[in-house]
Scaffold this active site. Structure first.
Site, PDB file in Angstrom:
ATOM      1  N   HIS A   1      -2.631 -72.917  15.779  1.00 11.28           N
ATOM      2  CA  HIS A   1      -3.976 -73.300  16.217  1.00 11.28           C
ATOM      3  C   HIS A   1      -4.987 -72.286  15.684  1.00 11.28           C
ATOM      4  O   HIS A   1      -4.694 -71.098  15.624  1.00 11.28           O
ATOM      5  CB  HIS A   1      -4.064 -73.334  17.754  1.00 11.28           C
ATOM      6  CG  HIS A   1      -5.238 -74.107  18.249  1.00 11.28           C
ATOM      7  ND1 HIS A   1      -6.491 -73.542  18.359  1.00 11.28           N
ATOM      8  CD2 HIS A   1      -5.363 -75.392  18.601  1.00 11.28           C
ATOM      9  CE1 HIS A   1      -7.326 -74.464  18.799  1.00 11.28           C
ATOM     10  NE2 HIS A   1      -6.682 -75.598  18.944  1.00 11.28           N
TER      11      HIS A   1
ATOM     12  N   ASP B   1      -0.830 -81.029  20.653  1.00  8.20           N
ATOM     13  CA  ASP B   1      -0.214 -82.228  20.058  1.00  8.20           C
ATOM     14  C   ASP B   1       1.302 -82.202  20.081  1.00  8.20           C
ATOM     15  O   ASP B   1       1.943 -83.204  19.769  1.00  8.20           O
ATOM     16  CB  ASP B   1      -0.701 -82.378  18.602  1.00  8.20           C
ATOM     17  CG  ASP B   1      -2.194 -82.651  18.547  1.00  8.20           C
ATOM     18  OD1 ASP B   1      -2.915 -81.898  17.877  1.00  8.20           O
ATOM     19  OD2 ASP B   1      -2.632 -83.593  19.220  1.00  8.20           O
TER      20      ASP B   1
HETATM   21  C1  SDX Z   1      -5.832 -79.832  17.042  1.00 11.08           C
HETATM   22  O1  SDX Z   1      -9.604 -76.649  16.531  1.00 11.08           O
HETATM   23  C2  SDX Z   1      -9.220 -77.282  17.649  1.00 11.08           C
HETATM   24  O2  SDX Z   1      -9.593 -76.968  18.734  1.00 11.08           O
HETATM   25  C3  SDX Z   1      -8.275 -78.483  17.421  1.00 11.08           C
HETATM   26  C4  SDX Z   1      -7.640 -79.095  18.653  1.00 11.08           C
HETATM   27  C5  SDX Z   1      -8.671 -79.787  19.513  1.00 11.08           C
HETATM   28  O3  SDX Z   1      -8.411 -79.920  20.719  1.00 11.08           O
HETATM   29  O4  SDX Z   1      -9.700 -80.288  18.939  1.00 11.08           O
HETATM   30  O5  SDX Z   1      -6.965 -78.109  19.393  1.00 11.08           O
HETATM   31  C6  SDX Z   1      -6.629 -80.189  18.258  1.00 11.08           C
HETATM   32  O6  SDX Z   1      -6.221 -80.181  15.953  1.00 11.08           O
HETATM   33  C7  SDX Z   1      -4.592 -78.985  17.213  1.00 11.08           C
HETATM   34  C8  SDX Z   1      -3.909 -78.618  15.863  1.00 11.08           C
HETATM   35  C9  SDX Z   1      -3.079 -79.818  15.391  1.00 11.08           C
HETATM   36  N1  SDX Z   1      -2.572 -79.583  14.035  1.00 11.08           N
HETATM   37  C10 SDX Z   1      -1.268 -79.325  13.764  1.00 11.08           C
HETATM   38  O7  SDX Z   1      -0.400 -79.177  14.642  1.00 11.08           O
HETATM   39  C11 SDX Z   1      -0.918 -79.249  12.279  1.00 11.08           C
HETATM   40  C12 SDX Z   1      -0.038 -78.031  12.017  1.00 11.08           C
HETATM   41  N2  SDX Z   1      -0.851 -76.836  12.281  1.00 11.08           N
HETATM   42  C13 SDX Z   1      -1.443 -76.219  11.097  1.00 11.08           C
HETATM   43  O8  SDX Z   1      -1.795 -77.055  10.052  1.00 11.08           O
HETATM   44  C14 SDX Z   1      -2.424 -75.086  11.448  1.00 11.08           C
HETATM   45  O9  SDX Z   1      -1.800 -74.271  12.350  1.00 11.08           O
HETATM   46  C15 SDX Z   1      -3.824 -75.450  11.955  1.00 11.08           C
HETATM   47  C16 SDX Z   1      -4.520 -76.385  11.053  1.00 11.08           C
HETATM   48  C17 SDX Z   1      -3.751 -76.033  13.341  1.00 11.08           C
HETATM   49  C18 SDX Z   1      -4.613 -74.140  12.035  1.00 11.08           C
HETATM   50  O10 SDX Z   1      -4.741 -73.679  10.751  1.00 11.08           O
HETATM   51  P1  SDX Z   1      -5.549 -72.294  10.388  1.00 11.08           P
HETATM   52  O11 SDX Z   1      -6.116 -71.688  11.617  1.00 11.08           O
HETATM   53  O12 SDX Z   1      -6.474 -72.629   9.262  1.00 11.08           O
HETATM   54  O13 SDX Z   1      -4.415 -71.357   9.938  1.00 11.08           O
HETATM   55  P2  SDX Z   1      -3.873 -71.271   8.451  1.00 11.08           P
HETATM   56  O14 SDX Z   1      -3.672 -72.646   7.888  1.00 11.08           O
HETATM   57  O15 SDX Z   1      -4.746 -70.314   7.703  1.00 11.08           O
HETATM   58  O16 SDX Z   1      -2.401 -70.634   8.678  1.00 11.08           O
HETATM   59  C19 SDX Z   1      -2.233 -69.227   8.833  1.00 11.08           C
HETATM   60  C20 SDX Z   1      -0.795 -68.977   8.379  1.00 11.08           C
HETATM   61  C21 SDX Z   1      -0.522 -69.532   6.978  1.00 11.08           C
HETATM   62  O17 SDX Z   1       0.552 -68.784   6.427  1.00 11.08           O
HETATM   63  P3  SDX Z   1       0.189 -67.533   5.396  1.00 11.08           P
HETATM   64  O18 SDX Z   1      -0.644 -68.161   4.279  1.00 11.08           O
HETATM   65  O19 SDX Z   1      -0.597 -66.539   6.248  1.00 11.08           O
HETATM   66  O20 SDX Z   1       1.525 -67.038   4.938  1.00 11.08           O
HETATM   67  O21 SDX Z   1       0.122 -69.660   9.239  1.00 11.08           O
HETATM   68  C22 SDX Z   1       0.820 -70.666   8.494  1.00 11.08           C
HETATM   69  C23 SDX Z   1       0.010 -70.911   7.249  1.00 11.08           C
HETATM   70  O22 SDX Z   1       0.834 -71.395   6.195  1.00 11.08           O
HETATM   71  N3  SDX Z   1       0.880 -71.855   9.366  1.00 11.08           N
HETATM   72  C24 SDX Z   1       1.945 -72.654   9.484  1.00 11.08           C
HETATM   73  C25 SDX Z   1       1.586 -73.613  10.446  1.00 11.08           C
HETATM   74  N4  SDX Z   1       0.329 -73.385  10.866  1.00 11.08           N
HETATM   75  C26 SDX Z   1      -0.103 -72.293  10.186  1.00 11.08           C
HETATM   76  N5  SDX Z   1       3.157 -72.640   8.870  1.00 11.08           N
HETATM   77  C27 SDX Z   1       4.016 -73.614   9.238  1.00 11.08           C
HETATM   78  N6  SDX Z   1       3.762 -74.566  10.161  1.00 11.08           N
HETATM   79  C28 SDX Z   1       2.551 -74.601  10.781  1.00 11.08           C
HETATM   80  N7  SDX Z   1       2.279 -75.546  11.689  1.00 11.08           N
END
Ligand code: SDX
Length: 428
Positions: free
Chosen positions: A307, A364
């Site tokens: 998140h 989710d």
């Molecule tokens: C919602 O913003 C809100 O409030 C949203 C929400 C709401 O109520 O409106 O809470 C609802 O959208 C919840 C999130 C649902 N999405 C998912 O579950 C999809 C999977 N999650 C990711 O795509 C991710 O965690 C996000 C999009 C939720 C957050 O992404 P960020 O904050 O931009 O973080 P990032 O992509 O920069 O990741 C940081 C690191 C990266 O690795 P490095 O490059 O540092 O090595 O963490 C890794 C990412 O690759 N990472 C994951 C991951 N989420 C982040 N790796 C594997 N699986 C994951 N799910």
């Protein structure tokens, strides 16, 4: 003494006020930056460090796992309030008195009809159309049948548009589900409560007497409350920026629905179940999917994990996890996917990759398990998210309009070609 930030560029110092929120959050107010520095701007892809507005609606603390709507904790609201009460609280800022809630409910019921021509628009979609695309289109199409809902500057005109969409949105959402199931379009029953009516519109069958299921309705009510607002997330920021052009509430909501559709945002609840199903078909090999999620060469992410704000736990996920077990128990459903989800979460929460990146189950991760137990098709899960988020989007849009905030128009840093003369095609 108010705090200040000093920026030094090429020996020149620039001072900016620091504003402090009611929960002691600090923000550097850079409204004067470009003017003071002769055009220097900031850059922050994904706005990870940038506040778009001051807001009095929702407070969340990602480190402490705190989520409050207008100061009330999500735990208390999920336990003690119902969804329509929470919708009123988010939109108007206070928990309603019995009279205020009764009037809100009556005003909404007055508007729960939909122009029959809207059914022709719905009929134009193939059954295979994703419900989020249908719902976004129908929400925008509503404008044509309610032109007075567009140019709303007064609180009274805004109220009229708000009760219209609060009333019609659940009807449109249930129609998108019934269209896919080739069921007649149900109008529900205005003698029922908001969520009971939504249930009836979704689950009634033409050849059976509809019997309300309290377990289902209570679970739905709680899920809608938990999804109702979440400060400046992707879809809410979309609603605010579209609304800032004065495109109107329905157009802003239609844009927000499209933003929520994405699998990185609200579409994750559908992606989680599809992921869990794939793991189940793969013999429950959670280790394989954990490895895929950690592999930088693999675009696969552990859906429902991570998140932007919550870096300890998502308080909504904690509540939904408990509710999932209760609902499945109450309904006498054994869903192997819940066990896979719990096993997957356990492994991930002990794995250095996820611990280091502070990736935890989000709202989710478990919600789809409840939706599935309630008999809601997977492709409708994000529509359920939108039904919950509707009052939050409305509240944020209303706050932005009442505060007469300027049109949203971010700047950029250009990195393309410098000036070059046009070349005739023969010389290219
Ligand atoms: C919602 O913003 C809100 O409030 C949203 C929400 C709401 O109520 O409106 O809470 C609802 O959208 C919840 C999130 C649902 N999405 C998912 O579950 C999809 C999977 N999650 C990711 O795509 C991710 O965690 C996000 C999009 C939720 C957050 O992404 P960020 O904050 O931009 O973080 P990032 O992509 O920069 O990741 C940081 C690191 C990266 O690795 P490095 O490059 O540092 O090595 O963490 C890794 C990412 O690759 N990472 C994951 C991951 N989420 C982040 N790796 C594997 N699986 C994951 N799910």
């Amino acid at each position: 003494m108010s705090k200040k930030a000093i920026l030094e560029i090429d020996g020149n110092k620039y001072e900016f006020p620091i504003i402090e929120g009611t929960e002691k959050e600090l923000g550097i107010d850079i409204k004067t930056l470009r003017g003071a520095t002769g055009g220097i701007t900031t850059i922050d892809p994904g706005y990870k460090n940038t506040g778009s507005c001051e807001s009095a609606i929702t407070f969340l603390d990602g480190e402490k796992g705190i989520l409050r709507y207008r100061g009330y904790s999500i735990e208390e609201l999920a336990e003690k309030a119902d969804f329509l009460e929470v919708a009123y609280l988010l939109i108007f800022g206070e928990l309603p008195t019995a009279e205020q809630l009764d009037k809100f409910d009556k005003d909404i019921k007055e508007e729960s009809h939909i122009d029959e021509d809207m059914k022709r628009i719905l009929d134009g979609f193939p059954k295979s159309a994703h419900p989020m695309g249908v719902l976004s289109s129908l929400t925008s199409a509503l404008i044509a049948f309610n032109p007075g809902s567009v140019d709303v500057d007064s609180e009274e005109a805004m109220y009229g548009a708000i009760v219209k969409i609060m009333a019609k949105f659940p009807v449109l959402a249930s129609w998108t589900m019934r269209k896919r199931k080739s069921l007649p379009l149900d109008y529900g029953d205005s003698s029922l409560g908001y969520v009971e009516n939504l249930s009836k519109m979704m689950f009634s069958r033409p050849n059976k007497t509809y019997e309300a299921n309290k377990i289902v309705n209570d679970a739905l009510d709680k899920l809608l409350i938990l999804h109702a607002d979440h400060e400046q997330n992707c879809s809410t920021s979309t609603v605010r920026i579209v609304g800032s052009s004065h495109a109107g509430l329905f157009a802003s909501l239609s844009a927000g629905i499209s933003a929520l559709w994405g699998p990185l945002h609200g579409g994750a609840n559908q992606a989680v179940i599809e992921m869990l199903e794939a793991i189940r078909e793969d013999g429950g090999d959670t280790a394989k999917y954990i490895a895929k999620a950690k592999d930088k060469e693999d675009p696969f992410r552990l859906m429902g994990f991570g998140h932007r704000v919550y870096k300890n736990f998502d308080p909504r996920a904690k509540i939904i996890k408990v509710s999932a077990e209760e609902v499945l128990g109450d309904l006498g459903i054994e869903d192997p996917v819940l066990d896979i989800a719990k096993g997957l979460a356990q492994v991930a929460l002990e794995d250095e990759y996820f611990v280091k990146r502070k990736l935890y189950p989000n709202v989710d991760f478990y919600s789809g398990i409840i939706y599935r137990a309630l008999g809601i098709p997977t492709e409708m899960f994000t529509v359920m998210f939108a039904l919950g988020r509707l009052p939050g989007w409305i509240a944020q849009w209303r706050e932005m309009r009442l505060r007469k905030e300027p049109i949203g128009r971010p700047r950029q840093i250009y990195t393309g070609a410098n000036y070059r003369e046009f070349k005739e095609v023969a010389k290219r």
